[in-house]
Design a protein around this motif. Structure first.
Motif, PDB file in Angstrom:
ATOM      1  N   ALA A 351       0.832  -1.205   0.000  1.00 44.89           N
ATOM      2  CA  ALA A 351       0.000   0.000   0.000  1.00 44.89           C
ATOM      3  C   ALA A 351       0.862   1.250   0.000  1.00 44.89           C
ATOM      4  CB  ALA A 351      -0.941  -0.023   1.204  1.00 44.89           C
ATOM      5  N   ALA A 352       1.936   1.240   0.808  1.00 46.71           N
ATOM      6  CA  ALA A 352       2.825   2.401   0.834  1.00 46.71           C
ATOM      7  C   ALA A 352       3.562   2.572  -0.493  1.00 46.71           C
ATOM      8  CB  ALA A 352       3.822   2.237   1.976  1.00 46.71           C
ATOM      9  N   ALA A 353       3.956   1.457  -1.115  1.00 48.35           N
ATOM     10  CA  ALA A 353       4.657   1.552  -2.391  1.00 48.35           C
ATOM     11  C   ALA A 353       3.736   2.073  -3.487  1.00 48.35           C
ATOM     12  CB  ALA A 353       5.219   0.180  -2.774  1.00 48.35           C
ATOM     13  N   LEU A 354       2.483   1.658  -3.509  1.00 51.12           N
ATOM     14  CA  LEU A 354       1.542   2.135  -4.532  1.00 51.12           C
ATOM     15  C   LEU A 354       1.161   3.589  -4.295  1.00 51.12           C
ATOM     16  CD1 LEU A 354      -0.778  -1.011  -4.831  1.00 51.12           C
ATOM     17  CD2 LEU A 354       0.976  -0.257  -6.451  1.00 51.12           C
ATOM     18  N   ALA A 355       1.086   3.995  -3.037  1.00 51.37           N
ATOM     19  CA  ALA A 355       0.737   5.391  -2.745  1.00 51.37           C
ATOM     20  C   ALA A 355       1.818   6.356  -3.212  1.00 51.37           C
ATOM     21  CB  ALA A 355       0.486   5.551  -1.248  1.00 51.37           C
ATOM     22  N   ALA A 356       3.052   5.872  -3.264  1.00 53.86           N
ATOM     23  CA  ALA A 356       4.154   6.739  -3.702  1.00 53.86           C
ATOM     24  C   ALA A 356       4.230   6.887  -5.214  1.00 53.86           C
ATOM     25  CB  ALA A 356       5.471   6.184  -3.172  1.00 53.86           C
ATOM     26  N   ARG A 357       3.448   6.105  -5.954  1.00 51.90           N
ATOM     27  CA  ARG A 357       3.460   6.202  -7.420  1.00 51.90           C
ATOM     28  C   ARG A 357       2.434   7.266  -7.849  1.00 51.90           C
ATOM     29  NH1 ARG A 357       5.829   1.578  -9.775  1.00 51.90           N
ATOM     30  NH2 ARG A 357       4.719   2.082 -11.714  1.00 51.90           N
ATOM     31  N   VAL A 362      -1.491   5.014 -16.276  1.00 48.14           N
ATOM     32  CA  VAL A 362      -2.880   4.602 -16.074  1.00 48.14           C
ATOM     33  C   VAL A 362      -3.094   4.377 -14.583  1.00 48.14           C
ATOM     34  CG1 VAL A 362      -3.092   3.555 -18.367  1.00 48.14           C
ATOM     35  CG2 VAL A 362      -2.287   2.167 -16.438  1.00 48.14           C
ATOM     36  N   PRO A 363      -4.306   4.525 -14.103  1.00 42.51           N
ATOM     37  CA  PRO A 363      -4.545   4.355 -12.665  1.00 42.51           C
ATOM     38  C   PRO A 363      -4.382   2.900 -12.228  1.00 42.51           C
ATOM     39  CG  PRO A 363      -6.618   4.655 -13.817  1.00 42.51           C
ATOM     40  CD  PRO A 363      -5.536   4.930 -14.830  1.00 42.51           C
ATOM     41  N   VAL A 364      -3.986   2.741 -10.980  1.00 43.91           N
ATOM     42  CA  VAL A 364      -3.779   1.431 -10.373  1.00 43.91           C
ATOM     43  C   VAL A 364      -4.808   1.245  -9.266  1.00 43.91           C
ATOM     44  CG1 VAL A 364      -2.182  -0.082  -9.160  1.00 43.91           C
ATOM     45  CG2 VAL A 364      -1.311   1.491 -10.891  1.00 43.91           C
ATOM     46  N   THR A 365      -5.569   0.186  -9.365  1.00 37.41           N
ATOM     47  CA  THR A 365      -6.510  -0.176  -8.301  1.00 37.41           C
ATOM     48  C   THR A 365      -5.929  -1.336  -7.493  1.00 37.41           C
ATOM     49  OG1 THR A 365      -7.701  -1.721  -9.744  1.00 37.41           O
ATOM     50  CG2 THR A 365      -8.472   0.561  -9.673  1.00 37.41           C
ATOM     51  N   ALA A 366      -6.071  -1.244  -6.179  1.00 40.84           N
ATOM     52  CA  ALA A 366      -5.463  -2.252  -5.298  1.00 40.84           C
ATOM     53  C   ALA A 366      -6.526  -2.877  -4.415  1.00 40.84           C
ATOM     54  CB  ALA A 366      -4.368  -1.628  -4.439  1.00 40.84           C
ATOM     55  N   GLU A 367      -6.421  -4.155  -4.219  1.00 37.04           N
ATOM     56  CA  GLU A 367      -7.264  -4.929  -3.303  1.00 37.04           C
ATOM     57  C   GLU A 367      -6.338  -5.806  -2.472  1.00 37.04           C
ATOM     58  OE1 GLU A 367     -10.817  -8.305  -3.444  1.00 37.04           O
ATOM     59  OE2 GLU A 367     -10.368  -7.110  -5.226  1.00 37.04           O
ATOM     60  N   LEU A 368      -5.986  -5.318  -1.285  1.00 41.22           N
ATOM     61  CA  LEU A 368      -4.959  -5.939  -0.461  1.00 41.22           C
ATOM     62  C   LEU A 368      -5.605  -6.538   0.785  1.00 41.22           C
ATOM     63  CD1 LEU A 368      -2.264  -3.095  -0.689  1.00 41.22           C
ATOM     64  CD2 LEU A 368      -2.546  -5.076  -2.181  1.00 41.22           C
ATOM     65  N   ALA A 369      -5.476  -7.838   0.934  1.00 43.62           N
ATOM     66  CA  ALA A 369      -6.047  -8.535   2.094  1.00 43.62           C
ATOM     67  C   ALA A 369      -5.114  -8.415   3.283  1.00 43.62           C
ATOM     68  CB  ALA A 369      -6.290 -10.000   1.754  1.00 43.62           C
ATOM     69  N   LEU A 375       8.235 -13.497   5.610  1.00 44.57           N
ATOM     70  CA  LEU A 375       9.589 -13.243   6.100  1.00 44.57           C
ATOM     71  C   LEU A 375      10.446 -12.892   4.903  1.00 44.57           C
ATOM     72  CD1 LEU A 375      11.257 -13.347   8.743  1.00 44.57           C
ATOM     73  CD2 LEU A 375      11.943 -15.667   8.087  1.00 44.57           C
ATOM     74  N   GLY A 376      10.885 -11.625   4.823  1.00 44.47           N
ATOM     75  CA  GLY A 376      11.635 -11.216   3.650  1.00 44.47           C
ATOM     76  C   GLY A 376      12.351  -9.903   3.853  1.00 44.47           C
ATOM     77  N   ASN A 377      12.877  -9.399   2.745  1.00 50.92           N
ATOM     78  CA  ASN A 377      13.592  -8.130   2.743  1.00 50.92           C
ATOM     79  C   ASN A 377      12.663  -7.031   2.236  1.00 50.92           C
ATOM     80  OD1 ASN A 377      15.441  -6.118   0.952  1.00 50.92           O
ATOM     81  ND2 ASN A 377      16.547  -6.815   2.769  1.00 50.92           N
ATOM     82  N   ARG A 378      12.572  -5.947   2.966  1.00 51.06           N
ATOM     83  CA  ARG A 378      11.641  -4.872   2.639  1.00 51.06           C
ATOM     84  C   ARG A 378      11.945  -4.276   1.269  1.00 51.06           C
ATOM     85  NH1 ARG A 378       8.440  -1.718   5.856  1.00 51.06           N
ATOM     86  NH2 ARG A 378       9.329  -2.778   7.686  1.00 51.06           N
ATOM     87  N   THR A 379      13.204  -4.012   0.982  1.00 52.02           N
ATOM     88  CA  THR A 379      13.569  -3.380  -0.291  1.00 52.02           C
ATOM     89  C   THR A 379      13.282  -4.305  -1.463  1.00 52.02           C
ATOM     90  OG1 THR A 379      15.294  -2.110   0.833  1.00 52.02           O
ATOM     91  CG2 THR A 379      15.445  -2.283  -1.565  1.00 52.02           C
ATOM     92  N   TRP A 380      13.599  -5.590  -1.314  1.00 49.75           N
ATOM     93  CA  TRP A 380      13.418  -6.526  -2.427  1.00 49.75           C
ATOM     94  C   TRP A 380      11.943  -6.806  -2.691  1.00 49.75           C
ATOM     95  CZ3 TRP A 380      17.696 -10.855  -2.382  1.00 49.75           C
ATOM     96  CH2 TRP A 380      18.936 -10.247  -2.619  1.00 49.75           C
ATOM     97  N   LEU A 381      11.125  -6.897  -1.645  1.00 54.18           N
ATOM     98  CA  LEU A 381       9.698  -7.108  -1.877  1.00 54.18           C
ATOM     99  C   LEU A 381       9.055  -5.883  -2.531  1.00 54.18           C
ATOM    100  CD1 LEU A 381       8.511  -9.019   1.337  1.00 54.18           C
ATOM    101  CD2 LEU A 381       8.808  -9.915  -0.980  1.00 54.18           C
ATOM    102  N   THR A 382       9.493  -4.699  -2.128  1.00 52.68           N
ATOM    103  CA  THR A 382       8.986  -3.494  -2.793  1.00 52.68           C
ATOM    104  C   THR A 382       9.410  -3.461  -4.253  1.00 52.68           C
ATOM    105  OG1 THR A 382       9.117  -2.307  -0.683  1.00 52.68           O
ATOM    106  CG2 THR A 382       8.964  -0.978  -2.678  1.00 52.68           C
TER     107      THR A 382
END
Length: 488
Positions: A351-357, A362-369, A375-382
């Motif tokens: 959500a934070a990554a999409l808000a920064a775009r 074209v518009p991006v719609t998000a549906e995030l559960a 367990l991962g790396n924040r930078t790599w998942l973004t």
């Protein structure tokens, strides 16, 4: 630990005497084991055989003495006892006088020489040594003078006998019955068996050594062929493969594994060479454009053209910078360098990554559960989400959809667009490096063909997968990541 048991070290001189090859070690080990086994078995066989023969001789003597005792308890004994079972029997009365003997203890001398030993008294104990023969004045009862026998004393003193002594009282008074069974057959059987084992065991050991040497050599022949072939393979002929024997054993599986490793090395070499060629091509294009712009600026020093030239040069410089960053990230992913990982909430992260775009085409719609953790790396998942959305932005017509859901043990991220889609034949090829399905449009939009390749590697480093799956319209890219705690 002070009390730790240390393995004894083999002295260097003794180590040099040990066989070095696998074939020699296997032959030596098999020969040593067979030698010890046959040696122990032979010793045990001789011991059991000797004990059985001794028991048989003792049983024979006991049986013969028992029959004489039974006879003496009922009636007077004859002076010459009937032979039975190969045992020698002699009977003495209370004074030590010889009463009866078996025929094998009698001889007919030409002259009646004196016996070498005086008679022995009745020996105490259950198994005394055999008595000496009586003196010349002791004659067997109930024999005529011309038929007087002589008891051979040397025979009674033969050590190769098993002597049994029994006492009985009967019509002849108290008597002592001695029965002796010869042990010559026992010694002869032992000597024969020992000789057979002394000849047969070395022959069998040599046969085992020869068979082991030959069988081991035949078994290791394919290994030597594999070693020789691998030794000749260099980085320029990774297409060569080792021979696979038709045995279906461990050596055949080793050959298959070596060939599979060579397949991976060849594929990695081809990918590396293709990557270097593609990277050189991708770097050469913006560098050439940037050089041309600089040469034009120098050839036409018009201040009015500089803003446009500088803007184009800056755009190409950014493109070079992004390409270099992508190449460095791919190199880091290929090297599998460790990165810091933490427990993350992908819904909040995405959500934070999409808000920064804010500059998407074209518009991006998000549906995030909610409720999903990885367990991962924040930078790599973004970066994984960013690459998927950037790819969708290049081809989407009116919309891009991002969905995050929890399905069983996986956290599923889907990115869809309403563009031309990905043909079924190219759904795997799009993840290859520097691959563009629409090369002209990709270059126009600034794509280098590394975004999806980086995204798949990022998903793989998090233990997940990334694939292009069928969709009714447009493209549908699905990343599956393991949910934290699902393994428990």
């Amino acid at each position: 630990m002070a009390d730790r048991v240390r393995r004894p070290r083999v002295p260097p001189r003794l180590r040099r005497l040990l066989p070095r090859s696998v074939r020699a070690r296997a032959t030596f080990a098999a020969t040593a084991v067979v030698t010890l086994a046959l040696g122990g078995s032979s010793a045990a066989l001789l011991a059991v055989l000797h004990a059985n023969l001794l028991r048989t001789a003792r049983d024979s003597a006991v049986e013969q003495a028992g029959k004489v005792v039974e006879l003496a308890s009922r009636e007077h004994l004859p002076s010459v006892l009937a032979p039975h079972g190969g045992s020698s029997v002699w009977v003495l009365d209370a004074s030590g006088k010889l009463v009866a003997v078996t025929p094998d203890l009698l001889v007919r001398p030409v002259a009646a020489p004196p016996l070498p030993n005086p008679p022995l008294p009745n020996p105490p104990g259950p198994n005394p040594p055999g008595p000496s023969a009586p003196g010349p004045d002791r004659s067997l009862p109930q024999l005529p003078p011309d038929e007087k026998p002589l008891l051979v004393g040397a025979r009674l003193h033969d050590r190769r006998q098993q002597v049994i002594t029994m006492s009985v009282s009967g019509p002849d008074g108290p008597l002592t019955v001695h029965a002796a069974a010869s042990l010559r057959d026992v010694e002869a059987a032992g000597d024969t068996t020992g000789t057979a084992l002394a000849v047969g065991v070395p022959v069998l050991v040599l046969l085992v050594a020869a068979v082991t040497w030959r069988v081991t050599g035949r078994a290791l022949r394919p290994v030597e062929a594999i070693r020789a072939e691998v030794a000749e393979i260099t980085g320029h002929d990774l297409h060569r493969r080792v021979p696979v024997p038709h045995t279906g054993d461990e050596v055949a599986r080793l050959a298959v594994t070596v060939n599979a490793t060579l397949d991976r090395l060849e594929d990695a070499g081809l990918r590396q060479r293709r990557f270097i060629a593609d990277a050189s091509h991708e770097l050469r294009s913006p560098i050439a454009v940037l050089r041309t712009q600089l040469e034009v600026a120098l050839a036409h020093p018009d201040p009015e053209l500089w803003p446009e030239l500088l803007a184009d040069a800056l755009e190409d410089t950014v493109r070079l910078q992004d390409l270099a960053a992508d190449l460095l990230l791919l190199a880091r992913l290929d090297a599998a360098d460790p990165v810091a990982v933490e427990l993350l909430d992908p819904a909040a992260l995405f959500a934070a990554a999409l808000a920064a775009r804010t500059a998407d085409r074209v518009p991006v719609t998000a549906e995030l559960a909610d409720g999903a953790e990885v367990l991962g790396n924040r930078t790599w998942l973004t970066r994984l989400l960013t690459n998927l959305v950037d790819n969708a932005q290049r081809y989407a017509a009116t919309r891009v959809e991002v969905r995050l859901a929890v399905r069983g043990p996986d956290v599923v991220l889907e990115v869809r667009d309403d563009g031309p889609g990905i043909p079924a034949a190219d759904r795997e090829r799009v993840f290859e490096r520097f691959t563009r399905l629409d090369d002209a449009r990709s270059r126009e939009l600034g794509g280098a063909g590394l975004g999806l390749a980086i995204a798949r590697d990022l998903a793989g480093h998090h233990g997940g997968t990334l694939a292009a799956e069928p969709a009714r319209t447009g493209a549908r890219l699905v990343a599956r990541l393991p949910r934290a705690g699902s393994a428990d």
